[in-house]
Design a protein around this motif. Structure first.
Motif: not given
Length: 597
Positions: A6-10, A507-511
């Motif tokens: 759900h990368l757009p929401l993340w 600090v994760g961004v895509a993770s």
């Protein structure tokens, strides 16, 4: 499909919570007697394809040296003088209710994102009393190394019969949320980001009304949102307890006398809701009596796995296949001990004690069972090396619960801290009902007891349960928090003479936001180390999600490589030792502002 993104929401969540972080510091404002005869050892199944059975893998045994050379870690206890005053009350009134035996978890969280970890302590009270009659759990805010009770100000009024606490960022907004395990209904509190919390158990779909013990958050499917694994224990009702006797007198029930509750895995949908998915995804097994959980990379693939400690029944290792899980503990040598016995497994520590880059497991057990060290041997799984590394005799008289494996004095060697205490004052054996905590250290792959030189606290006796580690005072080393039954919590401040070190907060961004599941390689001089940020571990408790790595032979600078759970690999060069860094995924590293005092 299990794996989904759900990368757009993340991306929306991250963009709103880390403004301008590419150019500036990011805004990160019970059990049992020995039970070998009670468990029938299952027949050994065929090993997985291309994976030999663990017992046939030829690994040379360690040759322990006779004496420890050097100086072990040292701690000073200072909870009360720093304002951290909390006592877990198990509410025992002589009825010998089984639920009175294991509660007392503790957890570190950063409630206000100021970089100083705060403390959550669960509370008990009368297990057969009313909710209104029980004391509430407590939340303490850390202000520069001193603690203040902010429970009421934060809007918390948790009066379940508490067992443990699991801290995670369930929605990726940068603020730590809290899941409390109870005897009865568990509770999820969402951090509002303004110093207060809101109860959202039902709306999120993570209600569990069984007797739960430990729980852990980790992203299991690579979509950046953490799942929640909940260990459930026994089908026991303190309002209508199962009657148990020993020698014709009322006694604490044995786990063999009570049916098990299966564990639950709550799959994060990324929209604030969860689905109960243990049965569908294969994270359930026979005889489940879960007390502790560790989530990490236990084999050589890129998918996080789940290890579960069961009391008097075989332990579980759920290997992540990408579409679900496959239980493989017996195949890989971590279901039973080397004698083929299921033990009373209470707590679990994870770490690389032999420096081979693989994560090993250390389990606490009942008196006269000894604790167990499983060495990770790679493609063959694990091997019980307890006796060959000198641990069996050291731990036989203890009854352990919470446990951690850390390099407390940054000498490049792992140490093990264990909280001990019996469950039954009428039938306590070994070191008795109240027991001292234990500190072990490894040298040349042999373990030694360094408890006597670790500080005055280790001469005291407690009925200790939860153990959680953090760098609460921001000086770059691990401190220890223990939860004790009917005695104050202990805050052990690390005063060790230490070598060079490096502290990393991810600090994760895509993770996943807190970085759980990330794997790091540190190359300084001629020494290369591999470490993981694991989920769960210990017993009913939560650690601060940071890594502190000892670099005793560090040169002027080194290289840090991070493999994030989202798949990205990030390389940081010219990293100096003896500093605390915040690393933002695929961006850059910053000096942790909270460490600059």
């Amino acid at each position: 499909m299990f794996r989904r993104r759900h990368l757009p929401l993340w991306t929306v969540l991250v963009a709103g919570s880390i403004p301008g972080c590419a150019d500036s510091v990011p805004d990160i404002s019970p059990n049992s007697e020995k039970t070998a005869s009670a468990v029938t050892q299952p027949s050994t199944p065929s090993p997985p394809e291309n994976r030999p059975a663990f017992r046939f893998d030829p690994i040379p045994e360690a040759k322990p040296q006779r004496t420890f050379q050097g100086q072990g870690p040292r701690f000073d206890e200072s909870a009360a003088e720093r304002g951290l005053v909390h006592t877990y009350q198990n509410g025992a009134t002589g009825q010998l209710l089984m639920v009175e035996s294991i509660g007392g978890g503790v957890g570190w969280l950063d409630m206000d994102a100021d970089g100083f970890p705060d403390v959550y302590g669960v509370q008990g009270g009368r297990p057969d009393g009313t909710t209104d009659s029980r004391p509430t759990d407590r939340l303490f805010r850390n202000v520069g190394g001193r603690f203040f009770n902010v429970t009421e100000l934060a809007g918390l009024d948790e009066r379940g019969y508490g067992q443990g606490v699991a801290v995670g960022d369930c929605d990726g907004d940068g603020f730590d949320d809290v899941y409390v395990t109870n005897v009865g209904a568990n509770t999820l509190y969402r951090n509002n980001g303004d110093g207060t919390f809101s109860e959202m158990t039902q709306s999120a779909g993570v209600q569990d009304s069984h007797w739960s013990s430990s729980a852990a958050w980790a992203d299991l499917n690579g979509d950046a949102f953490p799942e929640l694994y909940v260990c459930n224990y026994l089908e026991y009702d303190p309002y209508d307890p199962f009657p148990c006797e020993k020698d014709g007198l009322p006694a604490l029930c044995h786990p063999r006398q009570i049916d098990a509750w299966p564990d639950e895995l709550f799959l994060n949908n990324g929209d604030g809701t969860f689905d109960a998915a243990a049965q569908r995804l294969g994270t359930s097994g026979p005889g489940n009596k879960g007390l502790a959980v560790a989530i990490g990379h236990f084999n050589d693939d890129d998918l996080p796995d789940i290890y579960v400690c069961n009391d008097t029944t075989a332990n579980f290792l759920f290997l992540n296949t990408g579409d679900g899980f496959r239980e493989a503990a017996l195949d890989l040598g971590v279901a039973l001990n080397t004698s083929g016995d299921a033990e009373a497994s209470m707590g679990v520590a994870a770490g690389d004690y032999d420096g081979d880059g693989r994560i090993d497991l250390y389990l606490t057990h009942f008196t006269n069972e000894s604790n167990t060290l499983y060495r990770n041997i790679g493609v063959g799984g694990f091997r019980d090396v307890t006796g060959s590394v000198g641990l069996q005799a050291l731990t036989m008289p203890r009854l352990g619960f919470g446990v951690v494996m850390r390099d407390f004095n940054c000498d490049g060697q792992q140490d093990i801290f264990t909280a001990n205490g019996h469950i039954d004052h009428n039938n306590a054996d070994g070191d008795g009902f109240e027991q001292p905590s234990q500190l072990l250290t490894v040298q040349n792959e042999a373990w030694f007891d360094v408890t006597e030189t670790a500080g005055a606290y280790f001469a005291e006796r407690r009925v200790a349960r939860g153990v959680a580690t953090a760098d609460f005072d921001q000086d770059g080393d691990w401190d220890v928090l223990t939860g004790n039954q009917n005695a104050p919590v202990a805050l052990l401040v690390n005063e060790s003479e230490r070598g060079h070190w490096l502290k990393l907060r991810l600090v994760g961004v895509a993770s996943e936001r807190r970085g759980i599941g990330a794997r790091l390689t540190l190359a300084f001089g001629e020494t290369t180390q591999s470490v993981q940020l694991t989920g769960g571990t210990s017993f009913a408790s939560t650690h601060q999600p940071v890594l502190i790595v000892g670099l005793p032979d560090a040169q002027l600078s080194g290289t840090v490589t991070i493999k994030w759970t989202g798949g990205a690999e990030q390389v940081l060069r010219d990293i100096r030792p003896d500093q605390s860094l915040i690393i933002v995924e695929e961006r850059r590293a910053f000096t942790d502002p909270a460490s600059v005092q």
